[in-house]
Design a protein around this motif. Structure first.
Motif, mmCIF file in Angstrom:
data_model
loop_
_atom_site.group_PDB
_atom_site.id
_atom_site.type_symbol
_atom_site.label_atom_id
_atom_site.label_comp_id
_atom_site.label_asym_id
_atom_site.label_seq_id
_atom_site.Cartn_x
_atom_site.Cartn_y
_atom_site.Cartn_z
ATOM 1 N N ARG A 1 -10.864 48.497 -17.576
ATOM 2 C CA ARG A 1 -9.590 48.355 -17.196
ATOM 3 C C ARG A 1 -9.078 46.374 -16.561
ATOM 4 O O ARG A 1 -8.535 46.489 -17.045
ATOM 5 C CB ARG A 1 -8.750 49.388 -16.490
ATOM 6 C CG ARG A 1 -9.024 50.916 -17.303
ATOM 7 C CD ARG A 1 -7.778 52.031 -16.384
ATOM 8 N NE ARG A 1 -7.834 53.069 -17.776
ATOM 9 C CZ ARG A 1 -7.431 54.199 -16.656
ATOM 10 N NH1 ARG A 1 -6.971 54.337 -16.069
ATOM 11 N NH2 ARG A 1 -7.518 55.003 -17.724
ATOM 12 N N ARG A 2 -10.094 46.837 -15.503
ATOM 13 C CA ARG A 2 -9.434 45.382 -14.879
ATOM 14 C C ARG A 2 -9.920 43.896 -16.107
ATOM 15 O O ARG A 2 -9.544 43.346 -15.385
ATOM 16 C CB ARG A 2 -10.305 44.601 -14.011
ATOM 17 C CG ARG A 2 -10.302 43.911 -13.374
ATOM 18 C CD ARG A 2 -11.008 44.014 -11.743
ATOM 19 N NE ARG A 2 -10.527 45.634 -11.354
ATOM 20 C CZ ARG A 2 -11.980 46.055 -10.483
ATOM 21 N NH1 ARG A 2 -12.586 45.645 -10.626
ATOM 22 N NH2 ARG A 2 -11.744 47.257 -10.000
ATOM 23 N N THR A 3 -10.777 43.981 -17.281
ATOM 24 C CA THR A 3 -10.797 43.601 -17.874
ATOM 25 C C THR A 3 -10.432 43.439 -19.153
ATOM 26 O O THR A 3 -9.595 42.202 -19.740
ATOM 27 C CB THR A 3 -12.176 43.530 -18.475
ATOM 28 O OG1 THR A 3 -12.854 43.275 -16.816
ATOM 29 C CG2 THR A 3 -12.997 42.487 -19.510
ATOM 30 N N LEU A 4 -10.108 44.420 -19.563
ATOM 31 C CA LEU A 4 -9.330 44.460 -21.252
ATOM 32 C C LEU A 4 -7.581 44.924 -20.843
ATOM 33 O O LEU A 4 -7.333 45.994 -20.330
ATOM 34 C CB LEU A 4 -9.663 45.795 -21.871
ATOM 35 C CG LEU A 4 -9.882 46.302 -23.073
ATOM 36 C CD1 LEU A 4 -10.135 45.225 -23.986
ATOM 37 C CD2 LEU A 4 -10.276 47.409 -23.572
ATOM 38 N N GLY A 5 -6.995 43.791 -21.744
ATOM 39 C CA GLY A 5 -5.536 43.880 -21.885
ATOM 40 C C GLY A 5 -4.964 45.083 -22.988
ATOM 41 O O GLY A 5 -5.400 44.507 -23.711
ATOM 42 N N VAL B 1 10.354 54.045 -14.680
ATOM 43 C CA VAL B 1 11.255 53.715 -13.785
ATOM 44 C C VAL B 1 11.556 51.964 -13.946
ATOM 45 O O VAL B 1 10.448 51.152 -15.514
ATOM 46 C CB VAL B 1 10.091 53.485 -12.294
ATOM 47 C CG1 VAL B 1 9.284 55.293 -12.574
ATOM 48 C CG2 VAL B 1 9.004 52.706 -13.058
ATOM 49 N N HIS B 2 12.383 52.288 -12.879
ATOM 50 C CA HIS B 2 12.600 50.987 -12.430
ATOM 51 C C HIS B 2 12.169 49.903 -11.804
ATOM 52 O O HIS B 2 12.052 50.005 -11.347
ATOM 53 C CB HIS B 2 14.401 50.906 -12.291
ATOM 54 C CG HIS B 2 15.503 51.584 -13.329
ATOM 55 N ND1 HIS B 2 16.713 50.770 -14.605
ATOM 56 C CD2 HIS B 2 15.652 52.712 -13.485
ATOM 57 C CE1 HIS B 2 17.202 52.102 -14.881
ATOM 58 N NE2 HIS B 2 16.966 53.286 -14.508
ATOM 59 N N GLY C 1 -1.018 44.798 -14.645
ATOM 60 C CA GLY C 1 -2.622 44.393 -16.484
ATOM 61 C C GLY C 1 -3.590 44.217 -15.428
ATOM 62 O O GLY C 1 -4.732 44.277 -15.749
ATOM 63 N N LEU C 2 -3.397 43.351 -13.447
ATOM 64 C CA LEU C 2 -4.552 42.623 -13.157
ATOM 65 C C LEU C 2 -5.554 44.025 -12.585
ATOM 66 O O LEU C 2 -6.006 43.839 -11.933
ATOM 67 C CB LEU C 2 -4.636 42.212 -11.929
ATOM 68 C CG LEU C 2 -3.569 40.791 -12.525
ATOM 69 C CD1 LEU C 2 -3.019 40.552 -11.252
ATOM 70 C CD2 LEU C 2 -4.485 39.898 -12.870
ATOM 71 N N PHE C 3 -4.697 45.604 -12.666
ATOM 72 C CA PHE C 3 -5.278 46.435 -11.813
ATOM 73 C C PHE C 3 -5.336 47.582 -13.369
ATOM 74 O O PHE C 3 -6.260 48.505 -12.755
ATOM 75 C CB PHE C 3 -4.549 46.569 -10.796
ATOM 76 C CG PHE C 3 -3.868 45.937 -9.748
ATOM 77 C CD1 PHE C 3 -4.961 45.588 -8.842
ATOM 78 C CD2 PHE C 3 -3.079 45.173 -9.758
ATOM 79 C CE1 PHE C 3 -4.964 44.174 -7.926
ATOM 80 C CE2 PHE C 3 -2.402 43.787 -9.058
ATOM 81 C CZ PHE C 3 -3.498 44.126 -7.831
ATOM 82 N N GLY C 4 -5.212 47.687 -14.406
ATOM 83 C CA GLY C 4 -5.843 48.519 -15.208
ATOM 84 C C GLY C 4 -5.106 50.010 -14.842
ATOM 85 O O GLY C 4 -4.425 50.700 -15.600
ATOM 86 N N THR C 5 -3.188 49.070 -14.393
ATOM 87 C CA THR C 5 -2.819 50.187 -14.303
ATOM 88 C C THR C 5 -1.375 50.342 -14.985
ATOM 89 O O THR C 5 -0.330 48.588 -15.021
ATOM 90 C CB THR C 5 -2.153 50.612 -12.726
ATOM 91 O OG1 THR C 5 -1.596 48.976 -12.371
ATOM 92 C CG2 THR C 5 -3.094 51.282 -12.220
ATOM 93 N N LEU C 6 -0.377 50.930 -14.989
ATOM 94 C CA LEU C 6 1.507 50.496 -15.955
ATOM 95 C C LEU C 6 1.997 50.733 -14.745
ATOM 96 O O LEU C 6 2.194 50.846 -13.916
ATOM 97 C CB LEU C 6 1.816 51.803 -16.666
ATOM 98 C CG LEU C 6 2.904 51.185 -17.323
ATOM 99 C CD1 LEU C 6 2.479 50.041 -18.667
ATOM 100 C CD2 LEU C 6 3.637 52.743 -18.662
ATOM 101 N N THR D 1 11.394 46.499 -27.113
ATOM 102 C CA THR D 1 9.983 47.135 -27.054
ATOM 103 C C THR D 1 9.465 46.136 -27.253
ATOM 104 O O THR D 1 8.338 45.776 -26.709
ATOM 105 C CB THR D 1 10.214 48.174 -28.655
ATOM 106 O OG1 THR D 1 11.120 49.179 -28.230
ATOM 107 C CG2 THR D 1 8.873 48.657 -28.475
ATOM 108 N N GLY D 2 10.045 44.615 -28.051
ATOM 109 C CA GLY D 2 9.004 43.718 -28.538
ATOM 110 C C GLY D 2 9.202 42.985 -26.999
ATOM 111 O O GLY D 2 7.877 42.335 -26.807
ATOM 112 N N GLN D 3 9.411 42.612 -26.153
ATOM 113 C CA GLN D 3 9.596 42.194 -25.589
ATOM 114 C C GLN D 3 8.801 42.854 -24.496
ATOM 115 O O GLN D 3 8.444 42.005 -23.464
ATOM 116 C CB GLN D 3 10.967 41.514 -24.523
ATOM 117 C CG GLN D 3 11.878 40.885 -25.103
ATOM 118 C CD GLN D 3 13.762 41.253 -24.222
ATOM 119 O OE1 GLN D 3 13.990 41.260 -24.435
ATOM 120 N NE2 GLN D 3 13.963 39.698 -24.267
ATOM 121 N N ALA D 4 9.378 44.050 -24.168
ATOM 122 C CA ALA D 4 8.150 44.807 -23.195
ATOM 123 C C ALA D 4 6.433 44.856 -22.928
ATOM 124 O O ALA D 4 5.952 44.862 -22.948
ATOM 125 C CB ALA D 4 8.544 46.094 -22.608
#
Length: 157
Positions: free
Chosen positions: A84-88, A100-101, A111-116, A154-157
């Protein structure tokens, strides 16, 4: 013989050979041979039901094949956190998961931690923040960094 790659003779990031994902006695995905080197980018295209999501789940170790010769950086049993730390992975369904806001940069830094989003106990360094800003710059949307992620298309996100 495998074609030219940017990695020379380096160990592949992912190497999957003869992997079958089976559900209810039916093979839903079979991968004869897939190799991905660090720095390479791929896009999975295909119709609904073609196995794109299952293939991604195979890479992220969310599903396991019945048979496989599968390696991550040469290791047949990598830790999920290392993968997860390596793959985006970018998917349009991720936008639907965000409820969440948060500033968009927090989602990028997750993404650096493999989390949303950022894990609560993580202190973001200036270097981390710059990596996130650089990623937004490469995508051509640096102006969204401080915007609430729920206000993005959606595209920006």
């Amino acid at each position: 013989m495998q074609g030219e790659n940017n990695a020379g003779d380096k160990t592949p990031l992912f190497a999957i050979h003869d992997a079958s994902v089976v559900r209810a006695s039916k093979t839903i995905l079979h991968v004869d041979d897939f190799t991905l080197y660090e720095g390479e980018h791929v896009a999975l295209l295909g119709p609904n039901g073609a196995g794109k999501s299952t293939f991604i789940q195979l890479l992220t170790r969310e599903v396991f094949p019945l048979y496989r010769d599968e390696r991550f950086r040469g290791n047949p049993r990598p830790q999920l956190t290392d993968v997860r730390r390596t793959l985006g992975v970018v998917s349009s369904t991720m936008h639907e998961q965000i409820r969440v806001h948060l500033p968009s940069i927090d989602i990028v830094l997750g993404g650096l931690f493999g989390t949303l989003g950022l894990p609560k106990q993580v202190e973001v360094t200036e270097r981390d923040r710059q990596l996130g800003l650089d990623a937004l710059e490469r995508l051509g949307i640096p102006e969204v960094a401080e915007r609430d992620v729920m206000t993005l298309s959606t595209g920006q996100a």
